[in-house]
Design an enzyme around this catalytic site. Sequence first.
Site, PDB file in Angstrom:
ATOM      1  N   ASP A   1      -7.837   3.430   1.417  1.00  0.00           N
ATOM      2  CA  ASP A   1      -7.048   3.850   2.469  1.00  0.00           C
ATOM      3  C   ASP A   1      -7.731   4.439   3.466  1.00  0.00           C
ATOM      4  O   ASP A   1      -8.183   5.400   3.412  1.00  0.00           O
ATOM      5  CB  ASP A   1      -6.013   4.815   1.853  1.00  0.00           C
ATOM      6  CG  ASP A   1      -4.773   5.102   2.657  1.00  0.00           C
ATOM      7  OD1 ASP A   1      -4.692   4.840   4.086  1.00  0.00           O
ATOM      8  OD2 ASP A   1      -3.709   5.751   2.290  1.00  0.00           O
TER       9      ASP A   1
ATOM     10  N   ARG B   1      -3.154  -0.655   5.330  1.00  0.00           N
ATOM     11  CA  ARG B   1      -3.812  -1.703   4.315  1.00  0.00           C
ATOM     12  C   ARG B   1      -2.976  -3.003   4.560  1.00  0.00           C
ATOM     13  O   ARG B   1      -3.301  -4.195   4.633  1.00  0.00           O
ATOM     14  CB  ARG B   1      -4.213  -1.428   3.269  1.00  0.00           C
ATOM     15  CG  ARG B   1      -5.414  -0.509   3.431  1.00  0.00           C
ATOM     16  CD  ARG B   1      -5.635   0.374   1.959  1.00  0.00           C
ATOM     17  NE  ARG B   1      -4.543   0.957   1.601  1.00  0.00           N
ATOM     18  CZ  ARG B   1      -4.422   1.628   0.359  1.00  0.00           C
ATOM     19  NH1 ARG B   1      -5.146   1.506  -0.420  1.00  0.00           N
ATOM     20  NH2 ARG B   1      -3.501   2.337   0.060  1.00  0.00           N
TER      21      ARG B   1
ATOM     22  N   CYS C   1       0.897  -1.187   0.154  1.00  0.00           N
ATOM     23  CA  CYS C   1      -0.135   0.113   0.149  1.00  0.00           C
ATOM     24  C   CYS C   1       1.034   1.204  -0.107  1.00  0.00           C
ATOM     25  O   CYS C   1       2.141   1.034  -0.220  1.00  0.00           O
ATOM     26  CB  CYS C   1      -0.961  -0.101   1.276  1.00  0.00           C
ATOM     27  SG  CYS C   1      -0.334   0.146   2.918  1.00  0.00           S
TER      28      CYS C   1
END
Length: 164
Positions: A130, A20, A14
């Site tokens: 996100d 994440r 990420c």
Amino acid sequence: MGKRSQKSSVLMVCVGNLCRSPIAEAVMRDLVARAGLQGEWHVESAGIEDWHSGHQPDERALNVLARHNIEYNGKARVLAPEDFLEFDYIFAMDLSNLAALRRMAPKGTTAKLLILGNFGLKPDERIIEDPYYDIGEASFEEIYRQCSIACRNFLKQARLKQIM
């Protein structure tokens, strides 16, 4: 890792390796362990940007993992050029991550660059958003759910050699 051993290897990616990708890494490691496949799989995570290297994941991510009885002790690291040669699968959490991975991939890249959400999630759920600026842990719980489904489906397909 993948190219240095007989283990298949997965790198979850990420932006900053705080929210994440650590959740995805922890979920995948947990699934591998529960299936007794630790000798067959190597799993890590990294960030595209070097904003948080050496830091623990976001506290909200750790809280969600703890609620699901998953330990995580990793620290953020930035994606390295050699990762593209050492890992078999590199998973992006969203299209922006995937575009960055494609730009960063050196010539001769052997890793498959994929969107994690493409494994078993409904079309409108495939992007793992996100949650960094969100308040509370609800979005982190959703990420855990998405990663659980996607990782389970990926592992199943990979074991059946159904990944192209």
